[in-house]
Design a protein around this motif. Structure first.
Motif, PDB file in Angstrom:
ATOM      1  N   LYS A  13      34.097  45.922  48.131  1.00 28.63           N
ATOM      2  CA  LYS A  13      34.081  44.593  48.134  1.00 28.63           C
ATOM      3  C   LYS A  13      35.691  44.027  47.505  1.00 28.63           C
ATOM      4  CE  LYS A  13      31.712  40.761  45.129  1.00 28.63           C
ATOM      5  NZ  LYS A  13      30.912  40.423  44.723  1.00 28.63           N
ATOM      6  N   GLU A  60      40.032  34.693  47.149  1.00 27.40           N
ATOM      7  CA  GLU A  60      39.200  35.238  46.672  1.00 27.40           C
ATOM      8  C   GLU A  60      37.913  35.790  46.234  1.00 27.40           C
ATOM      9  OE1 GLU A  60      37.324  31.541  49.154  1.00 27.40           O
ATOM     10  OE2 GLU A  60      38.009  29.838  48.438  1.00 27.40           O
ATOM     11  N   LYS A  61      38.217  36.780  45.837  1.00 24.68           N
ATOM     12  CA  LYS A  61      37.738  37.845  45.887  1.00 24.68           C
ATOM     13  C   LYS A  61      35.904  37.667  45.425  1.00 24.68           C
ATOM     14  CE  LYS A  61      42.035  40.980  46.265  1.00 24.68           C
ATOM     15  NZ  LYS A  61      42.827  41.855  46.008  1.00 24.68           N
ATOM     16  N   ASP A  62      36.032  37.677  44.521  1.00 23.12           N
ATOM     17  CA  ASP A  62      34.535  36.816  43.387  1.00 23.12           C
ATOM     18  C   ASP A  62      33.591  36.467  44.209  1.00 23.12           C
ATOM     19  OD1 ASP A  62      36.558  34.818  42.878  1.00 23.12           O
ATOM     20  OD2 ASP A  62      36.032  34.943  41.232  1.00 23.12           O
ATOM     21  N   ARG A  63      34.132  35.936  44.894  1.00 22.73           N
ATOM     22  CA  ARG A  63      32.940  35.388  45.812  1.00 22.73           C
ATOM     23  C   ARG A  63      32.613  35.434  47.129  1.00 22.73           C
ATOM     24  NH1 ARG A  63      35.151  29.022  46.877  1.00 22.73           N
ATOM     25  NH2 ARG A  63      32.954  29.004  48.049  1.00 22.73           N
ATOM     26  N   ILE A  64      32.955  36.902  47.543  1.00 18.15           N
ATOM     27  CA  ILE A  64      32.568  37.675  48.574  1.00 18.15           C
ATOM     28  C   ILE A  64      30.890  38.746  48.669  1.00 18.15           C
ATOM     29  CG2 ILE A  64      33.073  40.248  50.146  1.00 18.15           C
ATOM     30  CD1 ILE A  64      36.228  38.926  49.281  1.00 18.15           C
ATOM     31  N   GLU A  65      30.369  38.619  49.136  1.00 17.28           N
ATOM     32  CA  GLU A  65      29.052  38.929  49.654  1.00 17.28           C
ATOM     33  C   GLU A  65      29.289  39.534  50.724  1.00 17.28           C
ATOM     34  OE1 GLU A  65      25.928  35.538  49.463  1.00 17.28           O
ATOM     35  OE2 GLU A  65      27.589  34.496  49.067  1.00 17.28           O
TER      36      GLU A  65
END
Length: 198
Positions: free
Chosen positions: A105, A112-117
């Motif tokens: 992920k 925006e790594k924390d928002r990746i789905e």
């Protein structure tokens, strides 16, 4: 006295990279050294006072993915944390057998790594372009799509049609017009000509 040929395997460190030794076919450079990319025989070709270090493969192709290579892979499994895939090509070379790859992920995008789905970036069956990261686990290659040119290049809609990219984050089925989220690779076609009005 004839010297025995020097046989090497992929990842074998051959010599220092310096003004008199440069890497040629079948080798790559990392941290100031020349390494073998193949299983084969080491050959040194001297041109204009420079030794070109090459590895000539023996028998069947043994090219393996190495750090920095851009590979083509097919997504098999998508979870919330990673995708598992099979590496089918290194650059433009189609492999005799696929290698296992994993795309985590945190390596999907540069921002925006924390928002990746993950399911909004890839689906099973997608063909992606990815870059090989330094190897940390044996038998599995870690991949990254955190560059504009990397990501999904071929995807099929649920109706079975090849989808077309309509933005960085979406592809659309040309028949049903249904849109799906993807991490789309920015591909510039080889025959692209901005002056052509066709």
């Amino acid at each position: 006295m004839d010297e025995k040929p020097l046989i090497c395997i992929p990842g074998h460190r051959l010599c220092l990279l310096d003004k008199t030794h440069v890497n040629g076919n079948g080798t790559y450079e990392r941290h100031g050294y020349i390494y073998s990319n193949l299983t084969g025989v080491v050959k040194i070709i001297t041109k204009n006072g420079v030794n070109i270090v090459e590895v000539h493969s023996i028998g069947e192709q043994t090219l393996i993915p190495t750090q920095g290579d851009v590979v083509t892979a097919q997504i098999n499994i998508v979870t919330q944390q990673f995708c598992k895939c099979l590496i089918k090509c290194i650059g433009e070379v189609v492999l005799n057998r696929p290698y296992r790859g994993i795309l985590r992920k945190e390596d999907v995008r540069a921002t925006e790594k924390d928002r990746i789905e993950m399911y909004k970036c890839f689906r099973p069956g997608d063909i992606i372009l990815a870059r090989v990261l330094p190897i940390t686990e044996s038998h599995t290659y870690q991949l990254s799509t955190a560059e504009n040119e990397l990501g999904v290049v071929i995807a099929h809609s649920e109706a079975g049609h090849s989808m077309v990219p309509i933005s960085w984050t979406e592809m659309q089925c040309p028949k049903t017009l249904i849109k799906q989220s993807r991490k789309v690779a920015k591909i510039v076609p080889e025959n692209y000509n901005p002056n052509n009005n066709d």
